[in-house]
Design a protein around this motif. Structure first.
Motif, PDB file in Angstrom:
ATOM      1  N   ALA A  23       0.730  -1.333   0.102  1.00 59.12           N
ATOM      2  CA  ALA A  23      -0.086  -0.216   0.133  1.00 59.12           C
ATOM      3  C   ALA A  23       0.893   1.228   0.176  1.00 59.12           C
ATOM      4  CB  ALA A  23      -1.013   0.007   1.008  1.00 59.12           C
ATOM      5  N   SER A  30       2.813   1.335  -3.585  1.00 60.11           N
ATOM      6  CA  SER A  30       2.420   1.482  -4.908  1.00 60.11           C
ATOM      7  C   SER A  30       1.338   2.736  -4.676  1.00 60.11           C
ATOM      8  CB  SER A  30       1.154   0.413  -4.771  1.00 60.11           C
ATOM      9  OG  SER A  30       0.216   0.308  -3.715  1.00 60.11           O
ATOM     10  N   SER A  31       1.243   3.550  -3.532  1.00 58.54           N
ATOM     11  CA  SER A  31       0.537   4.605  -3.513  1.00 58.54           C
ATOM     12  C   SER A  31       1.235   5.787  -4.421  1.00 58.54           C
ATOM     13  CB  SER A  31       0.516   5.333  -2.104  1.00 58.54           C
ATOM     14  OG  SER A  31       1.818   5.399  -1.498  1.00 58.54           O
ATOM     15  N   ALA A  35      -2.290   8.866  -2.480  1.00 61.33           N
ATOM     16  CA  ALA A  35      -3.187   9.157  -1.187  1.00 61.33           C
ATOM     17  C   ALA A  35      -3.164  10.754  -0.891  1.00 61.33           C
ATOM     18  CB  ALA A  35      -2.648   8.434   0.000  1.00 61.33           C
ATOM     19  N   TYR A  90      -8.327   8.817  -4.732  1.00 52.98           N
ATOM     20  CA  TYR A  90      -8.030   7.717  -4.214  1.00 52.98           C
ATOM     21  C   TYR A  90      -8.950   6.747  -3.998  1.00 52.98           C
ATOM     22  CZ  TYR A  90      -6.163   4.252  -0.632  1.00 52.98           C
ATOM     23  OH  TYR A  90      -6.182   3.389   0.095  1.00 52.98           O
ATOM     24  N   LYS A 120      -9.443   2.847  -5.958  1.00 53.11           N
ATOM     25  CA  LYS A 120      -9.509   1.526  -5.227  1.00 53.11           C
ATOM     26  C   LYS A 120     -10.876   0.884  -5.443  1.00 53.11           C
ATOM     27  CE  LYS A 120      -5.856   1.509  -2.960  1.00 53.11           C
ATOM     28  NZ  LYS A 120      -4.677   0.376  -3.545  1.00 53.11           N
ATOM     29  N   PRO A 133      -5.499   6.422   3.535  1.00 54.66           N
ATOM     30  CA  PRO A 133      -5.108   7.849   3.392  1.00 54.66           C
ATOM     31  C   PRO A 133      -4.705   8.856   4.574  1.00 54.66           C
ATOM     32  CG  PRO A 133      -6.758   7.419   1.918  1.00 54.66           C
ATOM     33  CD  PRO A 133      -6.689   6.302   3.048  1.00 54.66           C
ATOM     34  N   ARG A 138      -1.688   7.265   6.247  1.00 55.88           N
ATOM     35  CA  ARG A 138      -0.221   7.474   5.183  1.00 55.88           C
ATOM     36  C   ARG A 138       0.019   8.975   5.842  1.00 55.88           C
ATOM     37  NH1 ARG A 138       3.707   8.141   3.027  1.00 55.88           N
ATOM     38  NH2 ARG A 138       4.246   7.519   0.668  1.00 55.88           N
TER      39      ARG A 138
END
Length: 360
Positions: free
Chosen positions: A48, A51-52, A56, A63, A67, A133, A136
């Motif tokens: 996660a 690959s973000s 995010a 985002y 998804k 998000p 993050r």
């Protein structure tokens, strides 16, 4: 400089998925599936982050839209296949009447065709990705370490209140406390600078992860199973996979030919659909064989042959779903949208330059 794509993690994802599939096909005679799920959640948190690529931080709407396009189409296909199996078996299929049942009906259908454990697994992954998000934003700060520590302590307290191995709705609810800190652990180990480690240690943890997974697949409940279904066992299992995943990401793996890498990537991409399809396919095959041969037919009569055919059918369905739904439809749609957004500023810049040139 770490690689953008690491086929070692793709191979690990394939191995984890196949372990879960055989765990469900074999009637849970081993604990490999439980250990593989530990690896899945740690790997999900790790990927996660990688690959973000700032997605995010661009905007929550963008985002969540991406998804939703990534997860929902395949889930709807799996729901349709599962409902078809339930319909053939003569079971009641939840209706789509009313707004509330747009969520409740698929959930009940998924629960019928896959069992509570699989539904909770998907539910946890979707919930954690929805929280990503916000997670993050505190990633890489001291607050994230405190959040990880709090989730571990919370899981410890909850494990004392109710044994994790109680596999009913109340016991399954307690999985969330374990899975959350495994997802956070995966996010955290994405920040580790594993290049400072000696090469021998990194290969040691890669081997330890593989041995742990394979040993769990051939060991009964008295072995790794007894350890895994406890709080200390989840700490050990999650730690081994965290070190294995971070090590796989950092080492230079032997080069492979382009066709082999292509199929490894396809296999890794198919894992999501394969996980959703393998149980409905198994139920459908059981119903078909009971109709054709005997009413009391059981998969235990020809276990290896039955599992092999079910895996082949599930893999074919997963391949076509991945290629035609995820890649050719969803992937191309998102790619065109991305290209259109990137071209818009360029066209605006060209128009501005043309306007300035005309004024001159």
């Amino acid at each position: 400089m770490l690689p953008v794509r690491n086929y070692g993690l793709d191979l690990l994802r394939i191995l984890l998925c196949l372990t879960v599939v055989f765990f469900h096909y074999s009637g849970a005679w081993n604990c490999g599936g439980s250990v593989a799920v530990d690896g899945f959640f740690v790997l999900s948190g790790f990927l996660a982050v990688h690959s973000s690529r700032g997605a995010a931080e661009k905007g929550l709407g963008d985002y969540y839209r991406k998804k939703a396009w990534r997860l929902l189409p395949v889930m709807i296909v799996a729901w349709a296949i599962g409902n078809a199996v339930l319909f053939v078996e003569g079971q009641t299929v939840p209706a789509w009447s009313g707004f509330r049942l747009l969520v409740i009906a698929p959930t009940l259908a998924m629960s019928k065709m896959m069992g509570n454990v699989s539904v909770w697994f998907i539910g946890c992954i979707v919930a954690f990705l929805a929280l990503f998000p916000w997670l993050r934003r505190c990633y890489g700060k001291k607050l994230f370490i405190w959040l990880l520590a709090a989730s571990v302590l919370f899981a410890l307290v909850r494990s004392g209140m109710r044994p994790f191995a109680v596999m009913e709705s109340g016991g399954l609810y307690y999985q969330v406390t374990f899975r959350l800190w495994q997802f956070l652990l995966g996010m955290w180990c994405a920040s580790w600078n594993m290049e400072r480690w000696n090469s021998s240690w990194r290969w040691f943890w890669i081997g330890a992860g593989a041995v742990w997974l394979l040993a769990s697949s051939v060991t009964g409940w008295r072995g790794i199973g007894a350890l895994n279904y406890s709080f200390p066992g989840y700490v050990v299992s999650s730690g081994i996979f965290a070190l294995c995943i971070a090590s796989l990401w950092s080492v230079r793996l032997p080069s492979l030919s382009r066709p082999v890498l292509k199929w490894v990537g396809i296999g890794a991409g198919m894992t999501y659909a394969l996980f959703l399809f393998h149980v409905p396919v198994k139920l459908g095959m059981l119903h078909m064989l009971r109709k054709l041969w005997a009413a009391d037919f059981r998969e235990g009569k020809f276990p290896i042959l039955f599992w092999g055919i079910a895996l082949c059918v599930s893999s074919v369905l997963a391949y076509f779903t991945y290629q035609y739904v995820e890649v050719r439809w969803v992937g191309r749609k998102l790619k065109k949208e991305s290209e259109a957004r990137n071209e818009a500023p360029e066209r605006a810049g060209k128009n501005d330059r043309k306007e300035i040139f005309r004024k001159r």
